[in-house]
Design an enzyme around this catalytic site. Sequence first.
Site, short mmCIF file in Angstrom:
data_model
loop_
_atom_site.label_atom_id
_atom_site.label_comp_id
_atom_site.label_asym_id
_atom_site.label_seq_id
_atom_site.Cartn_x
_atom_site.Cartn_y
_atom_site.Cartn_z
N LYS A 36 -12.01 -21.81 -23.23
CA LYS A 36 -12.33 -21.49 -21.83
C LYS A 36 -12.68 -22.75 -21.04
O LYS A 36 -13.55 -23.52 -21.44
CB LYS A 36 -13.46 -20.46 -21.76
N GLY A 37 -11.98 -22.95 -19.94
CA GLY A 37 -12.23 -24.10 -19.08
C GLY A 37 -11.66 -25.41 -19.61
O GLY A 37 -11.83 -26.46 -19.01
N ASN A 88 -1.61 -23.72 -13.30
CA ASN A 88 -0.91 -22.55 -12.76
C ASN A 88 -1.75 -21.83 -11.70
O ASN A 88 -1.50 -20.66 -11.39
CB ASN A 88 -0.60 -21.56 -13.89
N ARG A 97 -4.90 -27.49 -21.08
CA ARG A 97 -3.86 -26.99 -21.97
C ARG A 97 -3.64 -27.93 -23.16
O ARG A 97 -3.52 -27.50 -24.31
CB ARG A 97 -2.55 -26.82 -21.19
N SER A 118 -10.22 -25.75 -10.58
CA SER A 118 -9.83 -25.16 -11.86
C SER A 118 -9.11 -26.18 -12.74
O SER A 118 -8.49 -27.10 -12.24
CB SER A 118 -8.91 -23.96 -11.59
N ALA A 119 -9.18 -25.96 -14.06
CA ALA A 119 -8.46 -26.82 -15.00
C ALA A 119 -6.99 -26.40 -15.10
O ALA A 119 -6.16 -27.14 -15.63
CB ALA A 119 -9.10 -26.72 -16.38
N SER A 120 -6.66 -25.23 -14.59
CA SER A 120 -5.30 -24.69 -14.77
C SER A 120 -4.25 -25.38 -13.90
O SER A 120 -4.52 -25.73 -12.76
CB SER A 120 -5.29 -23.20 -14.44
N LYS A 133 -13.19 -31.27 -16.91
CA LYS A 133 -14.60 -30.87 -16.96
C LYS A 133 -15.09 -31.12 -18.40
O LYS A 133 -14.29 -30.87 -19.32
CB LYS A 133 -14.76 -29.37 -16.63
N ASP A 171 -14.23 -21.64 -9.58
CA ASP A 171 -13.36 -21.80 -10.73
C ASP A 171 -12.39 -20.60 -10.72
O ASP A 171 -12.62 -19.64 -9.97
CB ASP A 171 -14.24 -21.78 -11.99
N LEU A 172 -11.33 -20.64 -11.50
CA LEU A 172 -10.36 -19.53 -11.46
C LEU A 172 -10.54 -18.56 -12.64
O LEU A 172 -11.02 -17.44 -12.49
CB LEU A 172 -8.93 -20.10 -11.43
N ASP A 173 -10.15 -19.06 -13.83
CA ASP A 173 -10.17 -18.19 -15.01
C ASP A 173 -11.61 -17.84 -15.38
O ASP A 173 -12.43 -18.72 -15.61
CB ASP A 173 -9.47 -18.90 -16.17
N THR A 212 -7.80 -14.44 -16.70
CA THR A 212 -6.54 -14.88 -17.31
C THR A 212 -6.74 -15.31 -18.76
O THR A 212 -5.76 -15.53 -19.47
CB THR A 212 -5.90 -16.03 -16.49
N GLU A 238 -18.92 -20.87 -11.74
CA GLU A 238 -18.27 -21.26 -12.99
C GLU A 238 -18.62 -20.32 -14.14
O GLU A 238 -19.73 -19.81 -14.19
CB GLU A 238 -18.74 -22.66 -13.40
N ASP A 239 -17.66 -20.13 -15.06
CA ASP A 239 -17.94 -19.30 -16.24
C ASP A 239 -17.99 -20.12 -17.52
O ASP A 239 -18.25 -19.56 -18.59
CB ASP A 239 -16.86 -18.22 -16.41
P1 B16 Z 1 -3.08 -23.89 -17.77
P2 B16 Z 1 -10.27 -22.49 -15.41
C1 B16 Z 1 -8.67 -22.90 -17.54
O1 B16 Z 1 -8.92 -22.27 -16.31
C2 B16 Z 1 -8.73 -21.89 -18.67
O2 B16 Z 1 -10.04 -21.37 -18.79
C3 B16 Z 1 -8.33 -22.57 -19.96
O3 B16 Z 1 -8.36 -21.66 -21.03
C4 B16 Z 1 -6.91 -23.14 -19.80
O4 B16 Z 1 -6.50 -23.80 -20.97
C5 B16 Z 1 -6.91 -24.11 -18.61
O5 B16 Z 1 -7.34 -23.42 -17.44
C6 B16 Z 1 -5.53 -24.71 -18.36
O6 B16 Z 1 -4.66 -23.71 -17.92
O7 B16 Z 1 -2.47 -23.85 -19.12
O8 B16 Z 1 -2.69 -22.73 -16.87
O9 B16 Z 1 -2.84 -25.23 -17.08
O10 B16 Z 1 -11.33 -21.69 -16.07
O11 B16 Z 1 -10.57 -23.97 -15.31
O12 B16 Z 1 -9.83 -21.89 -14.09
MG MG Z 2 -13.19 -20.71 -16.06
#
Ligand code: B16
Ligand code: MG
Length: 219
Positions: free
Chosen positions: A45-46, A118, A49, A114-116, A145, A9-11, A17, A169-170
């Site tokens: 978290k996770g 970015n 957006r 990751s869910a991000s 997730k 996972d990333l964040d 982040t 994962e966190d």
């Molecule tokens: P973005 P992960 C998640 O990252 C964050 O924990 C979560 O707070 C955020 O809303 C989500 O990514 C989406 O991020 O706005 O950059 O698309 O923990 O899945 O790496």
């Molecule tokens: Mg995470």
Amino acid sequence: MNKTGFIFDLDGVIVDTAKYHYLAWKNLAQELGFEFTHEQNELFKGVSRKRCLEILLDIGGITATQEQFDSWMIEKNEDYLKYIEKMDETEILPDVPKVLEYVKRHEMPIALGSASKNARPILEKVKLLSYFETIVDGNNVTKAKPDPEVFLIAAEQLGVRADQCVVFEDAQAGIAAANSADMISIGIGDAQVLSEADYNFKDFTEIDDGFLKKLIKQE
Ligand code: B16
Ligand code: MG
């Protein structure tokens, strides 16, 4: 020997982040006339957006038109990207490079899950992109997730069977996703919060070569 797929996972796992997401959501809440606390940020978290904005508006008791919703999504992300722009290698969480190096040295494939949306620019900023054979993130999935989709796509792209993958994962939802994908789940953070994980560590400083070796052999 079969390969073990390593999925990160990333964040909260590779970089923190969450603090930048928090600042950007807090700024938006302030503009909309309410406070957004650090404790409330835990809920994000996770989480995608879009879902974060839905929760934020719920907290503030705000009903938005579709147009407002879309423009706040953009505004939050633009604000968030200003923080990301300044990131560098010093923001990598402790001992993450040590673990990535070990896995790479043993020629095991590595993916990001990751869910991000970015994820790629963040990995570029902290100079870790080259470790990853594939990046599966918010741009590639249709189900968030705890649905296992993100990790199943990662396993497929690595060419490794799901039950031969491990996931770091966190977030609770991420551990649930890994478990339902039949992968080994490794919780990074609070063991009480992540009690469903197969293994728990506070952070990567607690993970030694012996443990990684065991994962590679899948004993
Ligand atoms: P973005 P992960 C998640 O990252 C964050 O924990 C979560 O707070 C955020 O809303 C989500 O990514 C989406 O991020 O706005 O950059 O698309 O923990 O899945 O790496
Ligand atoms: Mg995470």
